[in-house]
Design an enzyme around this catalytic site. Structure first.
Site, short mmCIF file in Angstrom:
data_model
loop_
_atom_site.label_atom_id
_atom_site.label_comp_id
_atom_site.label_asym_id
_atom_site.label_seq_id
_atom_site.Cartn_x
_atom_site.Cartn_y
_atom_site.Cartn_z
N ASP A 51 0.97 -1.23 0.04
CA ASP A 51 0.14 -0.01 -0.04
C ASP A 51 0.78 1.32 -0.06
O ASP A 51 2.09 1.34 0.25
CB ASP A 51 -0.95 0.01 1.12
CG ASP A 51 -0.37 -0.83 2.45
OD1 ASP A 51 0.83 -0.63 2.54
OD2 ASP A 51 -1.29 -1.20 3.54
N GLU A 99 -9.72 -2.47 5.49
CA GLU A 99 -10.49 -2.32 6.73
C GLU A 99 -11.63 -3.29 6.91
O GLU A 99 -11.93 -3.95 5.90
CB GLU A 99 -10.74 -1.16 6.99
CG GLU A 99 -9.74 0.14 6.88
CD GLU A 99 -8.76 0.06 7.89
OE1 GLU A 99 -8.98 -0.64 8.85
OE2 GLU A 99 -8.07 1.22 8.15
C1 F6R Z 1 1.44 -1.92 6.04
C2 F6R Z 1 0.18 -2.40 6.26
C3 F6R Z 1 -0.68 -2.59 7.54
C4 F6R Z 1 0.26 -2.78 8.72
C5 F6R Z 1 -0.80 -2.85 10.10
C6 F6R Z 1 0.01 -3.04 11.27
O1 F6R Z 1 1.86 -2.06 4.70
O2 F6R Z 1 -0.31 -2.94 5.29
O3 F6R Z 1 -1.48 -3.51 7.31
O4 F6R Z 1 0.82 -4.07 8.63
O5 F6R Z 1 -1.32 -1.59 9.99
O6 F6R Z 1 0.91 -1.86 11.34
P1 F6R Z 1 1.97 -1.95 12.60
O7 F6R Z 1 3.09 -3.21 12.05
O8 F6R Z 1 2.65 -0.48 12.38
O9 F6R Z 1 1.35 -2.21 14.02
#
Ligand code: F6R
Length: 262
Positions: A67, A143
């Protein structure tokens, strides 16, 4: 599904770094799907460490990120282009010709989503997809309630994701409200998936994935139960709601699935 429970973030990063190192070593033409966020930073550091010790051939690998925020240019320190350069592509000297991310400044974001999907197909699809998970179960920026059949698309971030990601910005107002994200179907087409989760905030999502039998769009991560080749590496904090289950099912778990802790 292989589930590996490790002590903490450091062990998760070491396991993950070794996993990616082995994958690239076995297949120098590999196409990797990559994630950003706090979770994989240690994994990338461990991969870099191993590469510095025993260099991998990296000139033929291809990468696709999950993303990118809409509205942030690649040089913005909060963009995922910048993150990848800083945490992985720079240290590994992976060139921009091998490393693809959605263009968050495209004048027509919907067209950019279609282009990105086409590009993944043209390059032969993703061999190994790295995933983190949101505390609400999102994968990529898909989401809750995103259709499982979704492909790369423009997504609206929900309040909890904006709040979680605000830590990287000067203020919450600066966090972009929209992003381009690979869809759930796009992610599921990867031939292999490795998911990392650490910290207590991920415990409910891990419960939904590993203890609850339901596959539901309310918890996007639960779709991974339907994928034939998934490895989950989680730390003790992220697995605290399912520890009993892990101890009970220390060997074979459902059909073709294994849960084990160490
Ligand atoms: C990142 C992504 C998100 C993160 C998720 C967890 O490219 O696609 O799905 O993996 O928001 O984020 P962290 O690792 O910061 O807790």
């Amino acid at each position: 599904m292989n589930v590996i429970v490790v002590k903490d973030y450091q062990e998760m990063s070491q396991e993950g770094g070794q996993f990616l190192y082995n994958q690239i070593k076995e297949n120098p033409n590999i196409t990797l799907g990559l994630a950003t966020g706090g979770t994989p930073i240690g994994v990338y550091q461990e991969l870099i460490k191993r590469h510095k010790k025993n260099p991998l051939q990296l000139s033929d690998i291809t990468t696709f990120n999950l993303d990118e925020y809409i509205g942030l240019s690649p040089v913005s320190p909060n963009s995922y282009h910048y993150y990848m350069k800083q945490h992985l592509f720079g240290p590994l000297r992976i060139s921009s010709e091998q490393a693809y991310l959605p263009n968050g400044t495209a004048t027509n974001p919907e067209e950019e989503c279609n282009r990105y999907e086409r590009l993944i197909k043209e390059k032969g699809g993703i061999d190994v997809q790295v995933l983190g998970v949101g505390s609400n179960g999102h994968i990529g920026f898909n989401e809750p309630t995103t259709p499982f059949c979704s492909r790369t698309q423009v997504v609206e971030l929900v309040k909890s994701t904006i709040e979680a990601n605000a830590r990287y910005f000067d203020s919450i107002e600066e966090v972009p409200r929209r992003a381009i994200s690979m869809g759930i179907q796009t992610i599921m087409e990867a031939r292999e998936i490795i998911l990392f989760a650490n910290g207590e905030s991920k415990a409910e999502a891990m419960y939904q994935l590993l203890a609850n039998t339901k596959v539901t769009e309310n918890w996007p991560v639960t779709i991974l139960k339907k994928h034939p080749k998934v490895t989950v590496i989680i730390d003790e904090a992220a697995s605290h709601k399912i520890l009993n289950l892990l101890y009970n099912y220390n060997k074979e778990y459902e059909e073709g699935q294994y849960l084990y802790s160490r």
